[in-house]
Each structure stands twice: as structure tokens, then as C-alpha cells.
Design an enzyme around this catalytic site. Sequence first.
Site, PDB file in Angstrom:
ATOM      1  N   TYR A   1       0.819  -1.209   0.000  1.00 50.42           N
ATOM      2  CA  TYR A   1       0.000   0.000   0.000  1.00 50.42           C
ATOM      3  C   TYR A   1       0.859   1.267   0.000  1.00 50.42           C
ATOM      4  O   TYR A   1       0.405   2.320  -0.419  1.00 50.42           O
ATOM      5  CB  TYR A   1      -1.018  -0.028   1.150  1.00 50.42           C
ATOM      6  CG  TYR A   1      -2.254  -0.801   0.747  1.00 50.42           C
ATOM      7  CD1 TYR A   1      -3.233  -0.200  -0.025  1.00 50.42           C
ATOM      8  CD2 TYR A   1      -2.410  -2.138   1.072  1.00 50.42           C
ATOM      9  CE1 TYR A   1      -4.348  -0.904  -0.450  1.00 50.42           C
ATOM     10  CE2 TYR A   1      -3.524  -2.855   0.649  1.00 50.42           C
ATOM     11  CZ  TYR A   1      -4.495  -2.232  -0.105  1.00 50.42           C
ATOM     12  OH  TYR A   1      -5.595  -2.932  -0.536  1.00 50.42           O
TER      13      TYR A   1
ATOM     14  N   HIS B   1      -6.174  -3.210   6.432  1.00 47.11           N
ATOM     15  CA  HIS B   1      -5.512  -4.257   5.655  1.00 47.11           C
ATOM     16  C   HIS B   1      -4.457  -5.026   6.457  1.00 47.11           C
ATOM     17  O   HIS B   1      -3.685  -5.783   5.893  1.00 47.11           O
ATOM     18  CB  HIS B   1      -4.879  -3.664   4.388  1.00 47.11           C
ATOM     19  CG  HIS B   1      -5.897  -3.178   3.406  1.00 47.11           C
ATOM     20  ND1 HIS B   1      -6.767  -4.030   2.773  1.00 47.11           N
ATOM     21  CD2 HIS B   1      -6.207  -1.933   2.967  1.00 47.11           C
ATOM     22  CE1 HIS B   1      -7.559  -3.323   1.967  1.00 47.11           C
ATOM     23  NE2 HIS B   1      -7.244  -2.050   2.080  1.00 47.11           N
TER      24      HIS B   1
END
Lengths: 761, 761
Positions: free
Chosen positions: B283, B440
Site C-alpha cells: 500500500y 488491511h
Amino acid sequence: MKIYKNYKLSITLFSIMFLTTFTGISQENKQLHPNLITTAKSIELIKKKLGKYPLLDNSIKEMKDLVDPELNKEIDFPIPVDPAGGYTHEKHKENYLMMYRAAMLYQVLGDKKYSDYVIKMFKGYVALFPTLGLHPDGKSYSPGKLFWQALNDAAFLVNVAQAYDCVYYEFTPEDRKAVETKLLKPLADFLSVGSPKMFNRVHNHGIWLNAAVGMAGYVLNDKELIKRALFGAEIDRTLETFKTVDYNDPALKGFDPDRPAGYFMQLDNLFSPDGFYIEGPYYQRFSIWPFILLAQTIENNNPDIKIFKYRDSILKKALYTALQLSNTNGDFFPFNDALKGMSFASPELTLALDVVYKNYGKDAELLDVAAKQDRVVFSEGGFEVAKDVAENKAKAFIWKSANFGDGADGKNGGVGILRYGPSSDQLCQIMRYTSHGLAHGHFDKLNQLLYDNGNEILQDYGAARWVAVIQKIGGRYLPENTTWAKQTIAHNTLVVDEKSHFNGDINESSEHNSELYFYDASNESYQIISAKENNAYPGIQMHRTFVMITDSRLEKPFVLDIFNVVSESKHQLDLPFHYLGEIMDVPFDHEVMTKDLKPLGEANGYQHLWLLSKGKTKEPQAKFTWLNSGRFYTITTVADENTELLLCRLGANDPEFNLRPDPSFIIRQKEAKNHTFVSIVEPHGSKSLTREIVTNSEGGIKKLAIVYQDSDYIAIDVIVQDKKLRVILSLNNNDTKKSHSLKIDGKMQKWMGPYMQLFDK
Amino acid sequence: MKIYKNYKLSITLFSIMFLTTFTGISQENKQLHPNLITTAKSIELIKKKLGKYPLLDNSIKEMKDLVDPELNKEIDFPIPVDPAGGYTHEKHKENYLMMYRAAMLYQVLGDKKYSDYVIKMFKGYVALFPTLGLHPDGKSYSPGKLFWQALNDAAFLVNVAQAYDCVYYEFTPEDRKAVETKLLKPLADFLSVGSPKMFNRVHNHGIWLNAAVGMAGYVLNDKELIKRALFGAEIDRTLETFKTVDYNDPALKGFDPDRPAGYFMQLDNLFSPDGFYIEGPYYQRFSIWPFILLAQTIENNNPDIKIFKYRDSILKKALYTALQLSNTNGDFFPFNDALKGMSFASPELTLALDVVYKNYGKDAELLDVAAKQDRVVFSEGGFEVAKDVAENKAKAFIWKSANFGDGADGKNGGVGILRYGPSSDQLCQIMRYTSHGLAHGHFDKLNQLLYDNGNEILQDYGAARWVAVIQKIGGRYLPENTTWAKQTIAHNTLVVDEKSHFNGDINESSEHNSELYFYDASNESYQIISAKENNAYPGIQMHRTFVMITDSRLEKPFVLDIFNVVSESKHQLDLPFHYLGEIMDVPFDHEVMTKDLKPLGEANGYQHLWLLSKGKTKEPQAKFTWLNSGRFYTITTVADENTELLLCRLGANDPEFNLRPDPSFIIRQKEAKNHTFVSIVEPHGSKSLTREIVTNSEGGIKKLAIVYQDSDYIAIDVIVQDKKLRVILSLNNNDTKKSHSLKIDGKMQKWMGPYMQLFDK
């Protein structure tokens, strides 16, 4: 194996010529050492170009990196006791490789530290060898002395003969005599007259023994050894090793101790006229080494024999065919007992390529392969390859569609290869319809292999073996090689009633081969290979046809697979697809075994498959999609209410974890008499990992149907996007001039030859 | 997530400066288009060097190959209905990418066919956009209009703002007005004041929205939009989208609608002072793009802000840390929800690298990475990178041992990386002891990852997802991402009683982070990372230490893993090793489930593991050897009568075949209170496929034993060949100046600091 019937004529003519003219090594070459593979002339050339040609320099560096750290270590010459993988085996192997390398380094660099090392090694073996009997763990069919198999003793002799050749002038006369009389000659005698059953056998071990004895003969200028190498050894039936022959051993099928044998016999019988080696490319790679070593040695010492012309330049064909039997990354097709990852970058192919390059007209495409090998042999050929690569003379090597006949006369079936696209992104479909392939053969008639984009898509499992890994039973073939890898279910071809072809009987299988129906790659946009197999299962006729079709509406060509099975009685028919990749879509209904896995069957390889799921489809065709290296692949297959769709994974009944956990998709037709499997494998779309963009994950084949079938014809419609493509196959007449007409859906269609393809506009 | 408490000070100072001086775009830059990322100046430079710099030419060719075939096709602007993976989603995504690419090609090639195409696209969106409400399948937490998530609308705006900037002068004034008032401004309003809950949130979606609105603000010269982008949107609580906020959604933890927000807030909170992004490198790659886009846009238009200096050059650190969080092949470490194969060759890192190269002093090591990216962005930075690569200024990029703090203040744990060897063959040991990592994050405290020789050796599974593959639920995260990938058993760390850390509760996990005990990579031959976790399981203290040790008697360094578990009550302790490769040797006794497989457990990921075998060892240690890419790896672990050794393979309870069938080796300690797992992973030997030579398949670690243990110390002996290596660890005092003394086997040993290593001579 069927021995080529004409050998007597060619060998007889040749041997008369040879025996009447042969008086030992040609005079002009006589006292020049080295003169086996590495020659004095090649060394002269190489020495002038040190630091100039990367392939030469890489080869020297690779050897120096291995040899230099050993030079000052004590050398061990253990009494041989271990089989392959064990200490004494690996040590003697390392020793002969070091002798070879050090001798080469002595030649190119002229540094005596290398010749001293080689001489020290020879002295060790001169002391050891005369003390040895047969290896205590020797293989019954052909024991060695230093190693368990005479094969390994031959590899020893091949290497040390060259080492001796390269340091010849550095020995004192006494030492030279000792090496010759206590090591080289006795070992050559042992491998020839001492091991006649293997020496005279048409087999990859046989050619190794022939080459070793021949090279020893040339380096010793011993006419008798040379004669044995070329024409076989005299039989001394009193020898102990001879008595151990078991003529019922299927591996010895075709062996006749009284028959002419030796190098020419091997050249006549082990390759087909197309240069296809009977055991397949993995072993072709292994046997091409002694074939080429002895050929170059003969050429350097008896150029009058013109060995490279023999049998219509069979050695050239042997190399080119080996190269064509590879994926576009150079990996050989893993037919039979083959280890994955073996490629044309192997040392064996390096030698063969260097020799073929020099002796067959310097084909610039070979230089492309040589650049990937990244090394050369120190020979005139190796020098020329290194020079021409450095001078940028390489042209891209082209993999082509081809059909290679199997068997000494080329009539024992063969291998068909269809290819489309450049080497950088090529679809490659292979069908194997050969003879059994000797003891390393598999029960895989009409087997399919598929490559795309440099990757294996439908795999042949290859062999269950980890060569040279001690923990894996010394690197030998594993039990699962027999229970899985050789079985029919381990291949992408038909299995009837869960039994292997010929019921797994090698003797039976060796009596037969499949037959070509037709092959046509003349039109790139529909290339066809079609073959029949009528012996694998009693009462069942198998006829498989692959068409690689290019349709401009699709981004990629696809492969249509028509597998026609004719049978009067009912059977269970399984057609496995050993796909590689990750499952993306299983659109048919199926029961997934989420909480408990059981083996799919009991025997013949089925005991090794975990059944993951079992499905059926209500549609007239079933689809299955997977992802491999950023590209999608979809199988579409015609299905009906008797079709079961199985997903499996390898690994059951494998207590030592010897098998790779590879997946498979099996189309099962239950209680079928006559049945035709019609399937398409379509590559499509893309998935980028770094861009996270996916294209066309569903493919363009919308429908697949058999629209006509009788005993003479089958017609298939493929709906590509919204247009139809029709394929008609004549099943019983392969005459390309024959006219056919057939009424389908009330419309008469006429064409010529066994195949017809029609696009809707 | 804990918001960094000092943000107010830095933001306040900055915003006073900004708001008092900001009067829109600096005058000298005002009427120059393009001036977001691509600038008029950069285009001038690039145009002069066409055909000269490969990276520029590759980038142009790559875009042309994609755009040219589209130019004459009809463009579709479908009414948005589909989620990710569906047609309307993928079409609008393709459209904005085409607009961006065509606009870039117009700039560098000056061909009006490209600007015409972009203008045609804009007209389509000017017609479509005003008709749209919220997306019918919109995500509840932040729906978009063109797409299901506002995130995707932001990506659209980021791209079309740049496209608009590049074709600005080709529009008629009327068309320009229409684009500005009917598309760009309304979309920017929707993404800011219309989506305040996401716009003002510290999160990767938030930064995308901020960047999109900021870039729109700059291209429109709209001070209000710029202000929102930098400092957050005003809250209009009457908006429908605002009302849908569910504050109990764990993903929204930390969101406060009344707090200062926007770009500076994201810069302050999403990166640690070391440049570590809270969600991990996958990410980090995704969010670095908007961060860098807006930074370069600000720099080009408001250089007075000196954005690249902000927070001690945090953007530079963000890139370098992302690069260091990769394997030597460029693949990011797959912490958290990460897709394997994402690498520094991604377009996001290309942009970031080009910008950082120009704005932070032209580090020649970045050029090495740029050469692997093989493309540049059309910007001044991109030009300089292409030029300097072409001029051979690149230096090898060096991956270094490093310890990165996590959290806005760098105090929420971190990631320790130990590396040994050159990039061409490096051993790399990673321990993750971070905070949870937002929505996440995985439950993976003290997780280990191991790379060697460019390959994953002990893997983190990453995410269960096939991005953008329609058939895999539209490319979204799969159910198995929750049931397997996030669970502790999917990682190489301790699982107690078959439950995940924090019992799988993200709220609980987000409250805690592990703590560094000590990190020392100052001596290359023993590098250490040691951390503690006291909250993952109530009443249990976990303390894990990795030492990467180089011993000259071994060919390669190895990793010693000391995992100390302190517990007053009895538990089942599982320590999994998710090795990748083929099993070579299982020397301990074990029962292999050859005929029937059952899942290892019931829940928390255990239901997905097939139990393949269960073993015990009578030796005081157990060994397990596998092969990965031509090298052997052996785990040696201290064992006793309560140790069970399990081999598993993933795939149970996976009805859609969403999981990779990866293997694992689990060390299970039954009914253990205090227990220390002591293990070594040793890379050794080699296996060549083309030479069929194997070296050292057994490794050099002969014995491993705990020779002393109390609550303060542990001492371990490793027998390497026939010599001893002793390691002593102080468990409760990490002071590097503290002196210790300890009597072991009657011998007093003295040392300073938490770690001691002693070689037998």
C-alpha cells in the site's frame, strides 16, 4: 527395440573400407598431443585470443573457479564402495572432472601447477586401479570397477583420456608407461572385452563404453581398441561379467552377442533418419556427448573415414533435432524419464554444438544457442564459436514446426510439433506417437504437451527422480517413477478403465508404435498432426488429431483436440489435462471435497491423485480456466450427461514426499463405447502484477459442438465470438488428393484431403 | 490507529505560513500549461532528445502501442453500474488512462490526432458526468459516481486533470468552460465537501482524494480546492453521503470529522519518521503516487511552500524506505493485504523515483532502479533520469540492513531487516513487529520472512485476492483473505491454542504494537533483531530474536531464531514455517497420511490446512530439508518428547479454489508453559539442473542445543561441523553498556550488552 535391418549393408561396406585401409592413426597426426578433442592447433588459436572472446574467457574462468581452490588440497582416492550419490562415487566423479579441467587449463594457460596436479591425480589412480575388482555394489547388468556402473567408469575414461592427451609431454617416460599400462589400457579392456554385454549393446550405456574405449585407443594409438570401439568387442564367454547376463531382462531386448556392434552400429540404430534419438531428448542430450566425442576424435586422427558424412550426416541431424525438441527457453521436452530443467545449455550440448558448428558449415543460428550456453569447449570448433559470437555473427535460432520419425528406419511412429509465433511468444503443441523408447520409456501413446509464451501449460511430468541428491535414495529413480511417472494417467492422453497402455507391460509396448495419420504444417494458420494407436488397449482404436488454428478474431491461436475412440464394448475413458497454473474459474457445478481427501483410484498411478472435486455440466460443453505467468488459459470441451469433470492434485500414497503436488483436470466419460473427446485449449488475455490490469480473462471461444459424426467423418463447429468456424476431418482416408463430399445440416460440403476448415464470413 | 499527537504544532505553523501568504498559484507559473507534473519546460527538453534516451523512447513506445489502436475506435461512456472487474468500471478506467496517455503523446509528439482524441473524451464526460448520482453499487463508506468507490473517481480526476493540463490550449474557450464547470470542478467538489468522511480521513483512500482535489485546484487555479486538499474539507453534515458514516466500522477508527485534515495531515500521520507507511509496502506503493503527484504539483506552482523539505524530507524517506522493503528482485515484502509480484517496477514507483531523483540531489543508485523500471514519466525528473541512465551514470542499488520504526511518531514498533551478501546473492531476514496496519493489517506479530538468492524461502502468504479478475468475485478481496491470509497461522510466528493474535479482533490489535528489544547490524557477521509482544495473547509474553550469523566454516550465513514464550498456564504452541520448495529430507519418524487427508483444525485458518504428516523425533533436535531454485535449506530445531512436527498443505475448506496450495512445516509444542523455540534455517549446497551436479545437500549444522536457561538468560550451542558456536542472550536488559556474567558448565562467561557470541577455535 527393432534393430534396423539394413545395418549389415552399411556397416559391411564401411568396415571393409576401414579394415583394409586402417593402419592406426593417420601418419600426419601421429605424434601430436593433444589430438582427441582439444588439438594442438586449437590451443594455438585460443592462446592468441585470451581476453578477447567472452565465451572463451567465461569458460576459462568457470574452470579456474572450480580448479584453483583444489590445487593445494590433499586428493582422496577412496576404495570404491558407494553407489551414485555416495561419497566414493561423488569423489571419483569430482576427481575425473578436476583432471579434465586442470588439463585444459594447463593447455590454455601453460601453467605447470595445473599439469602437476593432473599428474598427481594420475599417480593416485595408477596406484588404485590395479587393486580393484568389480564394484561391491555393482549393477548386475554392467558393473564397473571405480563406480557401480560401467557407464560411470566409461565417463571416467572419456575424461582422463583427454586429460592424459593434454599433459602427455609433461610425464616422464616411466610415468607415461605406468599410466598407459596400469590404468588406461586395462580400463579400456575392462570396458570392452571385459563388459561385452553392455559394450556390444545398442543403448546409451553402450555408446558411452564405445566412445571411452575409442578415445583410449586413439590416445594410446592402439589399433585393437579402436577396432573394438568402432565394430564391437570380441566375445569371451568365459568372463565372469559375461555370465551374469540375464537375457530375459527386458532392458536387454535385442542384444545379440555375436552380432557386429560398436560405434557404427549405435549410429545406425539409436537415431532415426531424422536424428531423433529413441529414448527422447533428455537422453539424446546424454548420449550425444560420447557420439560427438568419438566422432571428433576420429575426424582428428582418421579424417579419411569422413565420419561426419556417415549416414547422411546423422550427427548433424542429431544435434538439430535435439535443439528443436526444446521449449523456446531451451528446456528439453520431458518425454520419458526426463528431468525438468535440463536444457540446451548443458555441457553435452555445448560440446556437440561446437563440433557441429565447425564440421557442418558454420550455421549462424547455432551461435544464438552458443551465446546462451555461455561457454565453449577448448577445440577448434569451440574457438570458432567463441570468435564468431564475439564478432556478432549470431542469428536468432528459429524453432520450427516439425515431424520427426522414430526408429532406425524412421518408421516407428514419431513426434509432431506445431508452433506458431516468434520465439519470444510462441504457442507450441506436441504430440508423441513414438515407439516405447527402451527402458526409460513411458506408457504415453498420443500424449500431448503444450507450451506457450515460454512456459509449460500442459505438462509431461517427466521422471520422479532427484539426480545426485543423496537423501533421495542416492539420486536414483524413485519408486514413484514407476508407480506414477511412467503410468498413462501421468500424461495428457487417454486412460481406459484406469489401466495404463499395454497394461504397463514394457515388452508388449516395445513391440508396437503408434502410426502417423497425417501431418501438415504448410499453412501456418491451421497446422495439423494426427496419429492413430491401435494396440495400447485390446479392441480399442485411438485416433487423436490436433489442429493449431489461427483466427483473426482472437488475439492468439488455439489448439483443437479431436480424440476419437472406437470401441465395441463399454469402458471408462479418462482424458487428463495436466495443466500448470492457478485455477481462475470452474463454471460447471461440482462437489468440492472441502473436508476430506481420498485417492482417485487404487493403482496404475490413480492411487497418487487426491480427488479434489467432481463435477457435471448441464451445458453441451464445459469450461475450465487457469492462469499461468500472467496469461489465461481455457479448456472448452464437449460434454454430455455421462461426462464427469474431475479436479485432482498429486500426492496421495507418497510416503516420502517424492512427487510434486501438481494439479490436473480430468474429463471422464463413463460407460462409453465409441466416443470422441473434442476440446480446445485457448490462451487469452493478460494479468499484469505491477500494473494490476487484467484483459480478456474469459476468452473468445463461445461454443464447441460436434455437428456431424459417422465412422468416416467428424465435423466440429467452433463459435468464436459470434462467428462460426467449421472443421471436418476424414477419419479413414489420409490421402491428400482424395475428394470428399458430405451433407451437414442439409448443406453439401466438398473438399480434398483429410482436413477441411471453413470460416463464416 | 493512534494519530500522531504533535500534528497540531507542525500543521498549525505551516498553515499560518500558508494561509497568510497563499494567494493562489505563484504568479510566474500562472498561465503556463502544462504545469502539474509534466511541465512546459520538461516537454521542451524531451522533444530535443527523442530517439536519444532509451527510457524516454520506451515510455513513448509503450504509450503509442496502447493509444494508437484506439484512436479511430468509437469511445464508449457507459452509465456506471458495475463494481471493480465489471465492464463499466474497467471501461471508465481504460478511458481515463487513455486520456492521460494521449495527452502525454500530444505533448511530446505534437500530433493533433492525440489532442483531438483527448478532447473527444472530455466531451463525452462533460455530457455524462452531470447526469450521474451516486454509483448504484457504491461502497457504503465512500461511494463514487463514475465508480463504486470515490477512490476510483479520485484516480480518474488525477489522470484527467493532467490530461486537461496537457491539451489546455487546444480547447475552444467554450469547451474549456464546459470541462471546468461540468466535470472538473463538480467532481472535485464531490470528492471533497461531497465526501468529507473519506476526504478528511487519514488513510490511503483519503490521500488519493486530497491529491485529486489538489491537482484539480491547481489546474483550475481554484484556491478553495487547493485549500481543501491541503487542510481538509469543510464539513456539511446535511450531505447524504455524510450521513452514511458508521463510526463503529473498525476501518474508520480514528476518524474525526472536526479535525484538521488534508494533505499535511496525511504526510504527518501515514508515514513514520523513517518513511515507513503504516499499511506496509504494497500500500505504500499505492499511496506514494498521490503523495508525490500532489507534491510535485505544489512544487511546480507554489515553490515557496518548499513541500519537499516538509517533515524532514519525508517524501524522500518514503521512497527509499519503499525500495528497501523489497527483495533483491524488486518485489515488495508482502506484509498485510499485499499481492505477490508487485514490485518497484510499478508505475507508481516510476513516478515517485523520477520526482525524488530530481528534487533530492540525483542519487545515482536510483538510476539502477530506473533502468529496471524501463520507463519514465514525462516530467523534468523523468527527463533527467532518462538522460542520466543513457549516460551510464547509474550505480548499483544497494539493499541494506535496516530497522524502520512504525507509527506517526515512529514508536509503534517497526520492521527489522537483516541482510548479508551482494544483491546478486543475498540472505535477507525480516521481522515484523509493527502496529496492526489499519484495515488491511494481518495478525502477525513477530512474523518472520526469509529471502535468499533472490527467492522467497519462508513466505508471508500476502493477500487472497486476484485483483481485477472478474471471475474471482470481481477482483475484490476473497473470503479466504479473512479466513486464511489474515490469520496468525498463515504467518511464520507463534499461534497459541489455534487462535489468532488478539483473537482476531482488529480493534484490540489496533490498540497495541510490539516493541523493539534491540537491533544491531553494525557487525556484518552477527546481525540481530529482537522484539517483544506482550498483548497478542493474555498472560503470555512473546520475545523473538533473530541472529544472522556468518561462520567461516559454512559456505553461507544462517539465521538463528530464538522464540521465548513465557506463560504461567499450559497451552498448545505452534510455530509454523511457510517454506517454499520441494521436500528433500524428513529424517524424523513420522506418520504420513497417504490415504486420507483431513484439515488440521476447525477455525482461525487451521481449517484450511490439510495435515499431510505428523512426526516426532528421538533426537534432541529435528531437521527438515527442502530445495528451492537450486539451493538446499535446512531447518534444525530443538525438540523434546512434547514436540510434534507437522507437515501441511493449504487447500482445505476452499470451495472456490481461492488459495494457493502452499506447504508448511509446523513445530508444535503441546501443553507447554514457558517454552523457547530455538531453530536455525541454513541455506546450503547447490543443485544444477543442466550439469546434474549436487553439492552439500545436508548442510553444516550438526547440533543445536539450549545449554543454559533462566528467566534472565538463554545460552545456545550450535555445532558447526565439529566446532562449537555459543550464543548468549540477555532476556530482560537491553542496555548495550550493561555488563553480564554467567556460569555455564562450570565456566564463567562475561560480556557486555544483551548479546554474546563465542566461537570455538
